[in-house]
Design a protein around this motif. Structure first.
Motif, mmCIF file in Angstrom:
data_model
loop_
_atom_site.group_PDB
_atom_site.id
_atom_site.type_symbol
_atom_site.label_atom_id
_atom_site.label_comp_id
_atom_site.label_asym_id
_atom_site.label_seq_id
_atom_site.Cartn_x
_atom_site.Cartn_y
_atom_site.Cartn_z
ATOM 1 N N ARG A 1 14.361 -17.850 27.328
ATOM 2 C CA ARG A 1 13.771 -16.943 28.323
ATOM 3 C C ARG A 1 14.455 -15.575 28.379
ATOM 4 N N PHE A 2 15.743 -15.501 28.058
ATOM 5 C CA PHE A 2 16.419 -14.209 28.219
ATOM 6 C C PHE A 2 15.911 -13.172 27.218
ATOM 7 N N SER A 3 15.709 -13.583 25.981
ATOM 8 C CA SER A 3 15.201 -12.615 24.996
ATOM 9 C C SER A 3 13.704 -12.351 25.229
ATOM 10 N N MET A 4 12.974 -13.369 25.726
ATOM 11 C CA MET A 4 11.567 -13.140 26.081
ATOM 12 C C MET A 4 11.491 -12.092 27.202
ATOM 13 N N ASN A 5 12.377 -12.256 28.210
ATOM 14 C CA ASN A 5 12.368 -11.316 29.344
ATOM 15 C C ASN A 5 12.770 -9.896 28.952
ATOM 16 N N TYR A 6 13.484 -9.761 27.833
ATOM 17 C CA TYR A 6 13.848 -8.417 27.365
ATOM 18 C C TYR A 6 12.576 -7.597 27.086
ATOM 19 N N PHE A 7 11.560 -8.245 26.543
ATOM 20 C CA PHE A 7 10.304 -7.555 26.244
ATOM 21 C C PHE A 7 9.272 -7.710 27.359
ATOM 22 N N PHE A 8 9.318 -8.839 28.048
ATOM 23 C CA PHE A 8 8.320 -9.123 29.097
ATOM 24 C C PHE A 8 9.051 -9.564 30.367
ATOM 25 N N PRO A 9 9.584 -8.578 31.110
ATOM 26 C CA PRO A 9 10.440 -8.919 32.261
ATOM 27 C C PRO A 9 9.751 -9.754 33.332
ATOM 28 N N GLN A 10 8.416 -9.629 33.443
ATOM 29 C CA GLN A 10 7.722 -10.340 34.530
ATOM 30 C C GLN A 10 7.237 -11.730 34.116
ATOM 31 N N GLU A 11 7.375 -12.073 32.858
ATOM 32 C CA GLU A 11 6.748 -13.299 32.357
ATOM 33 C C GLU A 11 7.641 -14.532 32.488
ATOM 34 N N LYS A 12 7.009 -15.680 32.332
ATOM 35 C CA LYS A 12 7.749 -16.949 32.315
ATOM 36 C C LYS A 12 7.558 -17.570 30.945
ATOM 37 N N ILE A 13 8.622 -18.086 30.378
ATOM 38 C CA ILE A 13 8.546 -18.668 29.035
ATOM 39 C C ILE A 13 7.610 -19.877 29.012
ATOM 40 N N SER A 14 7.582 -20.617 30.117
ATOM 41 C CA SER A 14 6.714 -21.802 30.162
ATOM 42 C C SER A 14 5.247 -21.397 30.048
ATOM 43 N N ARG A 15 4.928 -20.152 30.430
ATOM 44 C CA ARG A 15 3.545 -19.683 30.388
ATOM 45 C C ARG A 15 3.189 -19.060 29.033
ATOM 46 N N ILE A 16 4.135 -18.334 28.430
ATOM 47 C CA ILE A 16 3.722 -17.539 27.254
ATOM 48 C C ILE A 16 4.321 -18.011 25.931
ATOM 49 N N HIS A 17 5.086 -19.127 25.939
ATOM 50 C CA HIS A 17 5.647 -19.558 24.648
ATOM 51 C C HIS A 17 4.504 -19.875 23.672
ATOM 52 N N GLY A 18 4.712 -19.513 22.433
ATOM 53 C CA GLY A 18 3.691 -19.790 21.415
ATOM 54 C C GLY A 18 2.573 -18.757 21.342
ATOM 55 N N GLN A 19 2.599 -17.779 22.256
ATOM 56 C CA GLN A 19 1.567 -16.728 22.197
ATOM 57 C C GLN A 19 1.995 -15.627 21.238
ATOM 58 N N ILE A 20 0.994 -15.007 20.598
ATOM 59 C CA ILE A 20 1.275 -13.906 19.673
ATOM 60 C C ILE A 20 0.896 -12.621 20.378
ATOM 61 N N ARG A 21 1.880 -11.794 20.646
ATOM 62 C CA ARG A 21 1.617 -10.595 21.444
ATOM 63 C C ARG A 21 1.981 -9.335 20.662
ATOM 64 N N ASN A 22 1.016 -8.477 20.464
ATOM 65 C CA ASN A 22 1.265 -7.215 19.764
ATOM 66 C C ASN A 22 1.561 -6.134 20.789
ATOM 67 N N ILE A 23 2.719 -5.502 20.630
ATOM 68 C CA ILE A 23 3.096 -4.455 21.585
ATOM 69 C C ILE A 23 3.650 -3.247 20.827
ATOM 70 N N THR A 24 3.732 -2.143 21.544
ATOM 71 C CA THR A 24 4.496 -1.005 21.018
ATOM 72 C C THR A 24 5.744 -0.918 21.881
ATOM 73 N N TRP A 25 6.858 -1.029 21.224
ATOM 74 C CA TRP A 25 8.132 -1.020 21.940
ATOM 75 C C TRP A 25 8.986 0.109 21.362
ATOM 76 N N GLN A 26 9.360 1.058 22.211
ATOM 77 C CA GLN A 26 10.178 2.183 21.744
ATOM 78 C C GLN A 26 9.575 2.812 20.476
ATOM 79 N N ASP A 27 8.288 3.005 20.487
ATOM 80 C CA ASP A 27 7.551 3.591 19.349
ATOM 81 C C ASP A 27 7.452 2.671 18.131
ATOM 82 N N LEU A 28 7.933 1.457 18.240
ATOM 83 C CA LEU A 28 7.834 0.516 17.113
ATOM 84 C C LEU A 28 6.688 -0.458 17.374
#
Ligand code: SF4
Length: 192
Positions: free
Chosen positions: A127-154
């Motif tokens: 959960r700690f590394s998940m929260n680094y990108f998704f601070p509001q999320e819960k790992i029990s809810r989003i584990h296994g999901q594929i999420r495309n994001i732009t992070w710091q222009d990457l």
């Protein structure tokens, strides 16, 4: 002359080795900045070094690392192809949870590593590394999901999964991890 990725990563490791920004360096044996392929397309981020990692100065070399190796085998990705690191670079005493203040002062090193390596896929372990990108999320809810994001222009594809240590403690979590790695394997195959 510009530095190679590997030289830049070595510099970050050097900074981590000298770091006194929180108290964890005082009780740790070795810093564990992270290790792996500087050109990795896939980067794994765990929580913090445990006892074996602290002794060897390398990430995921204990039982959690063995499980991670097995999971990597299932998706036919050699460990030498990936880069593996943690949210915190020194071991918290007794493997306690990272504190918010520690995460705040330590994650600039992770950020630098991500910007140097520029992976395409980030697999967060726990959960700690998940929260680094998704601070509001819960790992029990989003584990296994594929999420495309732009992070710091990457542009990053983030796939959160449970931490291997949770899989070692709990059979249901282990099954979740295996399932999520099947999803990761399918995603990699489809991506080509
Ligand atoms: S855990 Fe991170 S912030 Fe704390 S001393 Fe180690 S490298 Fe520095």
């Amino acid at each position: 002359m510009s530095l190679s990725k590997s030289q830049q990563l070595e510099y970050i490791s050097h900074l981590v080795g000298e770091c006194k920004k929180c108290n964890l360096y005082k009780t740790a044996t070795n810093p564990v900045p992270g290790a792996g392929n500087p050109d990795a397309e896939i980067l794994f981020i765990g929580e913090a070094p445990g006892a074996h990692e602290d002794q060897q100065g390398l990430p995921f070399v204990g039982n959690s690392g063995k499980l991670l190796d097995k999971l990597l085998n299932t998706i036919r990705v050699p460990r030498s192809d990936v880069f593996i690191c943690n949210i915190l670079k020194h071991r918290p005493p007794e493997n306690r949870d990272p504190q918010e203040s520690e995460i705040k002062v330590c994650t600039p090193y992770l950020k630098a590593q991500l910007k140097i390596i520029k992976p395409k896929i980030v697999i967060t372990l726990g959960r700690f590394s998940m929260n680094y990108f998704f601070p509001q999320e819960k790992i029990s809810r989003i584990h296994g999901q594929i999420r495309n994001i732009t992070w710091q222009d990457l542009p990053l594809t983030i796939i959160p999964v449970y931490h291997p240590s949770a899989g070692l403690r709990n059979g249901a979590m282990l099954e979740s991890l295996k399932k999520d790695f099947i999803t990761i394997g399918k995603y990699l195959t489809a991506k080509g």
